[in-house]
Every structure is written in structure tokens, then in C-alpha cells.
Design a protein around this motif. Structure first.
Motif, PDB file in Angstrom:
ATOM      1  N   LYS A  14       0.847  -1.192   0.000  1.00 51.10           N
ATOM      2  CA  LYS A  14       0.000   0.000   0.000  1.00 51.10           C
ATOM      3  C   LYS A  14       0.878   1.236   0.000  1.00 51.10           C
ATOM      4  O   LYS A  14       1.874   1.300   0.703  1.00 51.10           O
ATOM      5  N   TYR A  15       0.505   2.203  -0.803  1.00 51.77           N
ATOM      6  CA  TYR A  15       1.222   3.468  -0.773  1.00 51.77           C
ATOM      7  C   TYR A  15       0.192   4.577  -0.748  1.00 51.77           C
ATOM      8  O   TYR A  15      -0.583   4.742  -1.694  1.00 51.77           O
ATOM      9  N   LYS A  16       0.170   5.327   0.341  1.00 56.32           N
ATOM     10  CA  LYS A  16      -0.815   6.399   0.507  1.00 56.32           C
ATOM     11  C   LYS A  16      -2.230   5.925   0.192  1.00 56.32           C
ATOM     12  O   LYS A  16      -2.912   6.501  -0.657  1.00 56.32           O
ATOM     13  N   LEU A  19      -3.713   0.626  -3.145  1.00 57.78           N
ATOM     14  CA  LEU A  19      -3.197  -0.741  -3.130  1.00 57.78           C
ATOM     15  C   LEU A  19      -2.433  -0.935  -4.429  1.00 57.78           C
ATOM     16  O   LEU A  19      -3.040  -1.051  -5.509  1.00 57.78           O
ATOM     17  N   ILE A  20      -1.125  -0.955  -4.352  1.00 59.20           N
ATOM     18  CA  ILE A  20      -0.326  -1.015  -5.567  1.00 59.20           C
ATOM     19  C   ILE A  20      -0.022  -2.464  -5.944  1.00 59.20           C
ATOM     20  O   ILE A  20       0.030  -2.813  -7.119  1.00 59.20           O
ATOM     21  N   LEU A  21       0.203  -3.299  -4.916  1.00 57.85           N
ATOM     22  CA  LEU A  21       0.264  -4.741  -5.170  1.00 57.85           C
ATOM     23  C   LEU A  21      -0.859  -5.371  -4.351  1.00 57.85           C
ATOM     24  O   LEU A  21      -1.042  -5.042  -3.182  1.00 57.85           O
ATOM     25  N   SER A  40       1.812   0.278 -18.359  1.00 58.20           N
ATOM     26  CA  SER A  40       2.561   1.160 -17.472  1.00 58.20           C
ATOM     27  C   SER A  40       1.661   1.563 -16.305  1.00 58.20           C
ATOM     28  O   SER A  40       0.475   1.825 -16.489  1.00 58.20           O
ATOM     29  N   GLY A  41       2.208   1.516 -15.116  1.00 54.52           N
ATOM     30  CA  GLY A  41       1.422   1.810 -13.921  1.00 54.52           C
ATOM     31  C   GLY A  41       0.745   0.589 -13.329  1.00 54.52           C
ATOM     32  O   GLY A  41       0.013   0.694 -12.350  1.00 54.52           O
ATOM     33  N   SER A  42       1.021  -0.596 -13.897  1.00 55.23           N
ATOM     34  CA  SER A  42       0.340  -1.792 -13.401  1.00 55.23           C
ATOM     35  C   SER A  42       1.005  -2.375 -12.159  1.00 55.23           C
ATOM     36  O   SER A  42       0.422  -3.216 -11.480  1.00 55.23           O
ATOM     37  N   GLY A  43       2.228  -1.950 -11.877  1.00 61.21           N
ATOM     38  CA  GLY A  43       2.911  -2.428 -10.671  1.00 61.21           C
ATOM     39  C   GLY A  43       4.146  -3.271 -10.928  1.00 61.21           C
ATOM     40  O   GLY A  43       4.679  -3.888 -10.003  1.00 61.21           O
ATOM     41  N   LYS A  44       4.648  -3.261 -12.161  1.00 65.99           N
ATOM     42  CA  LYS A  44       5.829  -4.068 -12.482  1.00 65.99           C
ATOM     43  C   LYS A  44       7.048  -3.639 -11.664  1.00 65.99           C
ATOM     44  O   LYS A  44       7.724  -4.450 -11.040  1.00 65.99           O
ATOM     45  N   THR A  45       7.292  -2.341 -11.675  1.00 65.10           N
ATOM     46  CA  THR A  45       8.462  -1.836 -10.954  1.00 65.10           C
ATOM     47  C   THR A  45       8.345  -2.111  -9.459  1.00 65.10           C
ATOM     48  O   THR A  45       9.320  -2.496  -8.813  1.00 65.10           O
ATOM     49  N   THR A  46       7.136  -1.933  -8.938  1.00 59.20           N
ATOM     50  CA  THR A  46       6.942  -2.188  -7.514  1.00 59.20           C
ATOM     51  C   THR A  46       7.198  -3.658  -7.185  1.00 59.20           C
ATOM     52  O   THR A  46       7.856  -3.982  -6.199  1.00 59.20           O
ATOM     53  N   LEU A  47       6.718  -4.531  -8.058  1.00 55.96           N
ATOM     54  CA  LEU A  47       6.926  -5.959  -7.836  1.00 55.96           C
ATOM     55  C   LEU A  47       8.416  -6.292  -7.823  1.00 55.96           C
ATOM     56  O   LEU A  47       8.899  -7.028  -6.954  1.00 55.96           O
TER      57      LEU A  47
HETATM   58  N1  LIG Z   1       6.865   6.486  -5.140  1.00 54.41           N
HETATM   59  C1  LIG Z   1       5.615   6.499  -5.650  1.00 54.41           C
HETATM   60  N2  LIG Z   1       4.860   7.601  -5.506  1.00 54.41           N
HETATM   61  C2  LIG Z   1       3.613   7.647  -6.015  1.00 54.41           C
HETATM   62  N3  LIG Z   1       3.053   6.655  -6.654  1.00 54.41           N
HETATM   63  C3  LIG Z   1       3.746   5.542  -6.850  1.00 54.41           C
HETATM   64  C4  LIG Z   1       5.066   5.411  -6.345  1.00 54.41           C
HETATM   65  N4  LIG Z   1       5.516   4.205  -6.673  1.00 54.41           N
HETATM   66  C5  LIG Z   1       4.525   3.618  -7.352  1.00 54.41           C
HETATM   67  N5  LIG Z   1       3.455   4.418  -7.463  1.00 54.41           N
HETATM   68  C6  LIG Z   1       2.164   4.053  -8.124  1.00 54.41           C
HETATM   69  O1  LIG Z   1       2.082   2.680  -8.122  1.00 54.41           O
HETATM   70  C7  LIG Z   1       1.531   2.205  -9.328  1.00 54.41           C
HETATM   71  C8  LIG Z   1       2.435   1.164  -9.933  1.00 54.41           C
HETATM   72  O2  LIG Z   1       3.628   1.781 -10.354  1.00 54.41           O
HETATM   73  P1  LIG Z   1       4.839   0.966 -10.983  1.00 54.41           P
HETATM   74  O3  LIG Z   1       5.149  -0.182 -10.126  1.00 54.41           O
HETATM   75  O4  LIG Z   1       5.923   1.935 -11.246  1.00 54.41           O
HETATM   76  O5  LIG Z   1       4.201   0.445 -12.345  1.00 54.41           O
HETATM   77  P2  LIG Z   1       4.935   0.036 -13.689  1.00 54.41           P
HETATM   78  O6  LIG Z   1       6.369  -0.221 -13.398  1.00 54.41           O
HETATM   79  O7  LIG Z   1       4.217  -1.186 -14.139  1.00 54.41           O
HETATM   80  O8  LIG Z   1       4.753   1.145 -14.657  1.00 54.41           O
HETATM   81  C9  LIG Z   1       1.311   3.397 -10.204  1.00 54.41           C
HETATM   82  O9  LIG Z   1      -0.074   3.705 -10.173  1.00 54.41           O
HETATM   83  C10 LIG Z   1       2.107   4.473  -9.568  1.00 54.41           C
HETATM   84  O10 LIG Z   1       1.444   5.688  -9.740  1.00 54.41           O
END
Ligand SMILES: Nc1ncnc2c1ncn2[C@@H]1O[C@H](COP(=O)(O)OP(=O)(O)O)[C@@H](O)[C@H]1O
Ligand SMILES: [Mg+2]
Lengths: 246, 500
Positions: A14-16, A19-21, A40-47
Motif C-alpha cells: 500500500k502506498y498512501k 493498493l499497488i500490489l 505502465s502503472g500496473s505495478g511491475k516496478t513495484t513488484l
Molecule cells: N513512489 C511512488 N509515488 C507515487 N506513486 C507511486 C510510487 N511508486 C509507485 N506508485 C504508483 O504505483 C503504481 C504502480 O507503479 P509501478 O510499479 O511503477 O508500475 P509500472 O512499473 O508497471 O509502470 C502506479 O499507479 C504508480 O502511480
């Protein structure tokens, strides 16, 4: 017996209040080459950040070699290397110095010192930069003076030189032109350690958003809004899978 | 009705109002007894004493000053870097140290920094007697703290993401640390470190006035003997030193890709650390603290300093700081704005240079020739000296500024002064005020120097208490002095944040 190298159990992040994952379960076995698909924005980087331990999930368990991150020593953690979407190079250092940073783990403090003073050996760094098709005229250029594609390849070289078993790559083909993409993809998915004769398969998870690059992967994972929608063999990938995530 | 609008431009001029109470007290305190002396002082500026004997003295004294200044610079910049690293967030993150640790170190450094090097000098001289190393130590103590703050601030600019990526490599922690901090540290050395050498030479001169040696001591002695021609020889030679070193440092370009040079600097750095550390140990073990022991019985002596007197001193110090800051802020734009032509500009620049060159105690002593000691006189001194510094900055910024607005306004027939104000200065006002808040931190600390000589505020009380070995009083005064500086710094920090 559970022989997964990396395992995520019911991970939520969770971020603010977003629910990101969302309850992600995932196993990565030794030798698997996995493509991670998602808008893009699906959560790949977060994962990927959860997998390499830079983000602590709000809920759930991360296991690496059946241990949690806290139980691992540095040597075990070194088995993972990451190519970041935003590269995260040190802008004020030269390309070869940045690549040498990948060798910091297996060397002592003196090496780090020599690297910064430009008196360490760059032989291995140059080998890897050559593999990434970086021209030798940019070896001693500062990162801030390089083009996007050159920076991308420096980041890849820095990651590969670490000689880790597990590669996490976040959209590593950004900024690269088609011909280079093929070269780099082969580099990432085949073993590159030239000194190592036994070509042990490298485990890789690569975040992508181009479908035409899937051919070298064993498995495909689809993610949307922080939820895994499918996790299948590449051969079984059908159009309706993709419709779910795009 | 027109409302008075408070914008940055008017805020830069408003503080000149301090001149009303200040001028009132100064006029009441005028005495003509020393006017001839003052005249003589001014005339001697154009007729300094020059003969073989004095030139040799000048060279010797300047050598001492340069040596003290150089060594205190070397030690304070090296240890400043080390403490800066230790108190930075990046250090805590890499070594998994709770943030609490860096906060404690920072707090400790803030306290040390709040006390001016002259105060440290007077304190140490009282305990250990006069010698060169006391001068170096006195300068180093606050300088290490100031430098470490700057280094730590620069280290905060390290991108958290590059920290994460280096951390991911899981290298030995010192390797990661060094790789991350390398460039910010080198850049701070280049951009800030060299400027600090000039600062430490100026500080050496001021400490010299209090007897530590070097050109400062000669300046003081010649002033005391009313030997103004000799005095100006020393002052002009100091000016030459400062101008020359400025020119030399502008020419030097450090090339970090030069391996031999880099290795040389790093060797110097480590030798400095090792040497000063062992000297520190030697110093501790070889001083039997004789003076200190003989007075330690007095520690219990009750203080004569009543609560009321004490509060009065604190108030005096605060007022002194406010008045001086007012002058330092408003005088430069006012003078530059009013006398806005090329020939006046040169004259103002020379005058500002002299105000920077002549150490504050000396300015005060000169003013004392025709004015009785008072708080206003001390404030005027401190204000003028710092106006010399703020005006240098203002001149540099104005000269570098785009002048199109100014020229356009003038061509519309708007008067030269108004065009200057609205077309040039108004665009500088905000950043100028931001710099002045920083200057104000320094002014608060410098109140101690003029206090000692002008017999006002805590600085004067400190001298009194020290000479009667009333250590309890000394402690109280130091705590009060450093509290004022710390609170002032906090307030200024808030103001600066709202300005940037
Ligand atoms: N540091 C952050 N601040 C604000 N929002 C974030 C942050 N990190 C991730 N998010 C949000 O989390 C979601 C997933 O982001 P991310 O994992 O970067 O997706 P992807 O890599 O698939 O493009 C997005 O909706 C993004 O806006
Ligand atoms: Mg991403």
C-alpha cells in the motif's frame, strides 16, 4: 521440497491508501526465464522492488532461498542483481567506473578507492561494455554526457558484471534500437560469464511491455492493477490472456 | 489611500530604521578629544611606513598568520569532512545506525559552532596560555563544526535511488559509502574548501588582535602605540595577501582526473588527520592543566552576576545583533542605489573592501576615538563590517544580472534611481535577503568580539568573568551566548525557508 529460488506469498503493498500490489503470489524456480507483462502503472516496478528487497511489502512474505530477507547474509543477497527502470547510475562517475561498481561486492575497500581514483583495472569492465556494444570512446565519459541508449547499456553492463544467478530487469530494452535489442536480449537471457565454462542457466525476470520480444522466455506473467492475472508457459499464451491485462 | 506594500524590495530597506535609535545614542556620545587621532589614522592610510626593518617584520608576521591560517584550514576542512560524513543521513543508512545518532552529533556540532573562534581563543588562552597551537585549535573547533555542516548538507544531495542501487550490489559497506560520497565531497572541497582558507586567515588576524601572534598582534600593538603609519603598513600588506590569494585561487583549477594530484591530496588528507589526532593526544597528556587546577577551587565560588544583570546582558546581545543586522541588510542597497554612478561605485567598492579588511575590533577602536563606548557604537562597527561583506555579494549579483529591464526603464524617461530600484534591485531583493539571514547567524556570533572591546553584552561579561577566573560565570555566559546563537539560527532558518 520447495525448491523455488524466489517466492512471494500473499504480498500486498500500500502506498498512501492505494493498493499497488494486491495479494501477489509468485514462485520463481531456478533457470526460469520469465517475462513480466503489464501496462505502465500496473505495478511491475513495484513488484521488482519487492523481489530485490528495496521495498518492504505491507503484507505477506518474501522468501529468497527459503529464507526471509532479514535472515540472509550479504553474500546470499548478492545472488540477485537488478537493472532498474530508471538506471540509477552515479551521474558524476565515468561509464567504466560505474560498471566497475558492479565489482565492488567481490573486492575490498581498496578496489573501491582505486576505482574512484581511476587507477583500478578496467579490463573486466571493458569486456562487459564490449558485450553490450558500447564503443570504447565512451568508456571514460561521465554518465551525464551519455545518450539514453548508452546509459541503458552501462546499467546493463554494471548489472551483468556482478555475476549474480538471478536477474531482475525492469524494461531493460528502453531507449535501444531494434538491432541492439536482440543482442542485449540474448545477453540477458543466456549466460554471459565468459570465464565460467559450465553454462549454468541464469534465472531471469524481465519486465516488458512489447509483445514481440517474448520469444526467448519460458513463462509469461501478466499483471494489472497490482494483481497477477496469469502465470503461464509462453507456449500457452493466447490472445484472451493479453486482453485481460491490456 | 495608498497602502504601504511589504515586498522583498521594501523589506531590504526597512531595517535602516535602526539608524534612528542608533544615531541618537551615537550623537549623544560624541567627544572631540580623539578627533585628531582619527584624522591621523585616516591620513596614515595614504602614507604607510615603508623601510627595510618593517618589511622584514611584515614578512615574518604574515608568515605566522599564513601558517596558523593554513594549518587550521587544513585540519578543519579534513575533520569537517569526516564529521560531515558521520553526521549525514547516507552514513546512517548504509551502516544501519538509528537517525538518532546523527541528530546527536549534529546537535553537538551546532553548539560548538554557535561559539565564535575568538571566544574559544580567549577561553583556551586563559587555560593554556598563549601559543601558536592554541590559535590553531581555537579556529579549528568552530570551523570543523561549520565545515561539517556544509559537507553534510552536500551529502544530502545524493539521490536516494543511487544509494539503493549501490546498496543492492551488497558490497562492503565502506566501499559503498566511499563510492556514493566521492563526488559530493570532492565538489565541496573545490567550491567551498578554498573559500574557507580565506576565512581562516581572517580569523587568524582577529585572534592575533587578542594576542595569539601573527600580523593581527602587530596590528593591535601598533594601534595601541598609536603608530598609525606602521598600522597601515600591516593593513595594506594584509590586503595584498588577501587579494593575491584570491587571484591565485581563481586561477587554480583542480583537475580530479589527474591521478598524481588526487593521490597527493588524499595523502595530505590522511597525514593531516593522523598528525592532528596524535598532536591532540600529545596536547592532552602533556598539559598538566596547572592553571586550570589552581582555579578549579574557584569553581564553587558563588557568582556575583545577579539575575537582573544577566538578563540585561542577554538583551544587550540580542539588540546588538538586531541593530547590526539592520545596518548590514539596508546600508548596501541604500548607498549603492543613491550613489548610482560609475565613479561612486568604485569609491563604494573600495570602502566596502576596507570594511572587510579591517578587523572589527580595530574598526571599533577607531570609532572610539570620537565616540564613547556604547551599544550603538558596537552595533555600528559590526553592522559596517558586515555591510562590507553583503555589499560585495550585492555588487557581484547586480553586475551579473540581465540589465535589459533597467535600460528599458531608463529609456522611458524614468529616473535613474527608480529604474535601478525597480529594474535591477527588485529582482535581487529576495536572494539578497536570503543571504542576509545567513549573514545574521554570523553577526550573532560576532557580537562576542565587539562585546569584548566595546564593553557590551555577553562578550564583555565573558572577558570579565575569565579574568577573575570565575568559571561558573564563564559557563553561564557561554551557555547563554550559545543559546542565543542557536535560537537565532533556528529563526533565521525559518525565514530563509520562506525566502527560497
Ligand atoms: N513512489 C511512488 N509515488 C507515487 N506513486 C507511486 C510510487 N511508486 C509507485 N506508485 C504508483 O504505483 C503504481 C504502480 O507503479 P509501478 O510499479 O511503477 O508500475 P509500472 O512499473 O508497471 O509502470 C502506479 O499507479 C504508480 O502511480
Ligand atoms: Mg515501471
Amino acid at each position: 521440497m520447495n525448491n523455488a529460488l524466489l517466492e512471494l506469498k500473499n504480498i500486498s503493498y500500500k502506498y498512501k491508501n492505494n493498493l499497488i500490489l494486491n495479494k501477489v503470489n509468485l514462485k520463481i524456480n531456478s533457470g526460469e526465464k520469465i517475462a513480466l507483462l503489464g501496462k505502465s502503472g500496473s505495478g511491475k516496478t513495484t513488484l521488482i522492488s519487492v523481489l530485490n528487497g528495496t521495498i518492504k511489502p505491507t503484507e505477506g512474505e518474501v522468501k529468497l532461498f527459503n529464507k526471509s530477507y532479514e535472515e540472509l547474509d550479504r553474500k546470499q543477497k548478492r545472488k540477485i542483481t537488478t537493472i532498474w527502470q530508471d538506471l540509477r547510475l552515479i551521474e558524476d562517475l565515468s561509464a567504466e567506473q560505474n560498471v566497475n561498481c558492479g565489482l565492488l561486492a567481490e573486492n575490498n575497500f581498496y578496489f573501491a578507492f582505486k576505482n574512484l581514483l581511476n587507477i583500478s583495472s578496467f579490463k573486466k569492465a571493458h569486456e562487459y561494455m564490449q558485450l553490450c556494444r558500447l564503443h570504447n570512446s565512451i568508456y571514460d565519459k561521465k554518465i551525464r554526457k551519455l545518450s539514453g541508449g548508452q546509459k541503458q547499456r552501462v546499467a546493463i553492463a554494471r548489472s551483468l558484471i556482478q555475476g549474480s544467478n538471478i536477474l531482475l530487469a525492469d524494461e531493460p530494452f528502453n531507449n535501444l534500437d531494434p538491432k541492439l535489442i536482440t543482442t542485449i536480449k540474448n545477453l540477458l537471457l543466456d549466460n554471459v560469464d565468459k570465464n565460467n565454462s559450465k553454462k549454468s542457466p541464469k534465472t531471469a525476470l524481465v519486465a516488458l511491455h512489447r509483445l514481440d520480444l517474448l520469444n526467448n522466455f519460458d513463462k509469461v506473467i501478466g499483471i494489472r492493477e497490482g494483481k497477477i492475472f496469469f502465470n503461464i508457459k509462453r507456449n500457452n499464451l493466447k490472445k484472451f490472456h493479453l486482453d485481460k491485462i491490456y | 489611500m495608498n497602502k504601504l506594500k511589504l515586498n522583498y524590495t521594501s523589506l531590504s530597506f526597512l531595517p535602516i530604521l535602526v539608524c534612528i535609535p542608533l544615531g541618537y545614542q551615537l550623537i549623544n556620545n560624541i567627544h572631540l578629544g580623539g578627533f585628531k587621532l582619527f584624522q591621523e589614522f585616516l591620513i596614515s592610510a595614504f602614507n604607510p611606513k615603508i623601510d627595510n626593518e618593517i618589511i622584514i617584520t611584515v614578512i615574518n608576521r604574515l608568515n605566522e598568520t599564513i601558517l596558523i591560517g593554513f594549518f587550521s584550514w587544513l585540519v578543519s576542512i579534513s575533520f569537517g569532512a569526516i564529521f560531515g560524513i558521520i553526521s549525514s543521513n547516507i552514513f546512517c543508512k548504509i551502516f544501519n545506525i538509528p537517525n538518532f545518532f546523527s541528530r546527536v552529533i549534529r546537535f553537538f556540532l551546532t553548539i560548538i559552532r554557535s561559539i565564535h573562534e575568538v571566544v574559544w581563543g580567549i577561553l583556551l588562552m586563559q587555560i593554556y596560555g598563549i601559543n601558536f597551537s592554541i590559535g590553531i585549535i581555537a579556529i579549528c573547533i568552530p570551523y570543523i563544526a561549520v565545515n561539517s555542516k556544509v559537507f553534510a548538507e552536500q551529502l544530502e544531495t545524493i539521490d536516494y535511488k543511487s544509494f539503493e542501487s549501490i546498496n543492492q550490489i551488497n558490497a562492503p559497506k565502506f566501499s559503498s559509502l566511499l563510492t556514493l560520497i566521492w563526488n559530493p565531497i570532492i565538489n565541496t572541497f573545490k567550491n567551498f574548501g578554498i573559500y574557507r582558507l580565506e576565512c581562516s586567515i581572517r580569523s587568524t588576524v582577529i585572534l592575533g588582535l587578542f594576542g595569539i601572534g601573527g600580523i593581527g598582534t602587530s596590528i593591535f600593538l601598533s594601534f595601541q602605540a598609536l603608530n598609525f603609519r606602521e598600522l597601515w603598513t600591516y593593513l595594506w600588506s594584509l590586503a595584498i595577501l588577501i587579494i593575491l590569494s584570491g587571484i591565485i585561487f581563481k586561477k587554480i583549477k583542480f583537475n580530479t582526473t589527474n591521478k598524481i594530484l588526487s593521490i597527493f591530496f588524499i595523502a595530505v588528507f590522511f597525514i593531516t588527520i593522523l598528525f592532528s589526532f596524535s598532536y591532540f593526544l600529545y596536547f592532552i597528556f602533556n598539559n598538566n592543566f596547572e592553571n586550570f587546577n589552581s582555579v578549579s577551587s574557584l569553581l564553587k565560588s558563588s557568582s556575583d552576576l545577579g539575575l537582573f544583570d544577566f538578563l540585561k546582558l542577554i538583551l544587550e546581545t540580542i539588540i546588538l545583533s538586531l541593530l547590526s543586522t539592520g545596518i548590514a541588510i539596508s546600508l548596501p542597497p541604500l548607498v549603492i542605489g543613491i550613489f548610482n554612478n560609475n565613479s561612486s561605485k568604485i569609491f563604494i567598492k573600495i570602502f566596502a573592501f576596507l570594511l572587510r579588511l579591517i578587523p572589527t575590533p580595530l574598526i571599533l577602536l577607531t570609532l572610539l576615538t570620537f565616540n564613547n563606548p556604547s551599544l550603538s557604537l558596537a552595533a555600528l562597527t559590526l553592522g559596517l563590517h558586515n555591510a562590507g561583506i553583503t555589499s560585495k555579494l550585492l555588487f557581484t549579483n547586480l553586475d551579473n544580472q540581465d540589465k535589459r529591464n533597467y535600460i528599458a526603464m531608463k529609456s522611458l524617461g524614468i529616473s535613474k534611481k527608480t529604474s535601478w530600484l525597480l529594474g535591477l534591485f527588485s529582482q535581487q531583493a529576495k536572494s539578497y535577503l536570503a543571504y542576509c539571514t545567513y549573514r545574521s547567524d554570523i553577526i550573532i556570533r560576532e557580537t562576542a568580539i565587539v562585546g569584548v572591546i566595546g564593553s557590551v553584552g555577553l562578550g564583555w561579561q565573558l572577558q570579565e568573568s575569565l579574568s577573575s577566573f570565575a568559571w561558573q560565570e564563564v559557563t553561564i555566559v557561554l551557555i547563554a551566548y550559545s543559546s542565543i546563537a542557536i535560537v537565532g539560527e533556528l529563526i533565521n532558518g525559518k525565514i530563509k525557508n520562506s525566502l527560497t
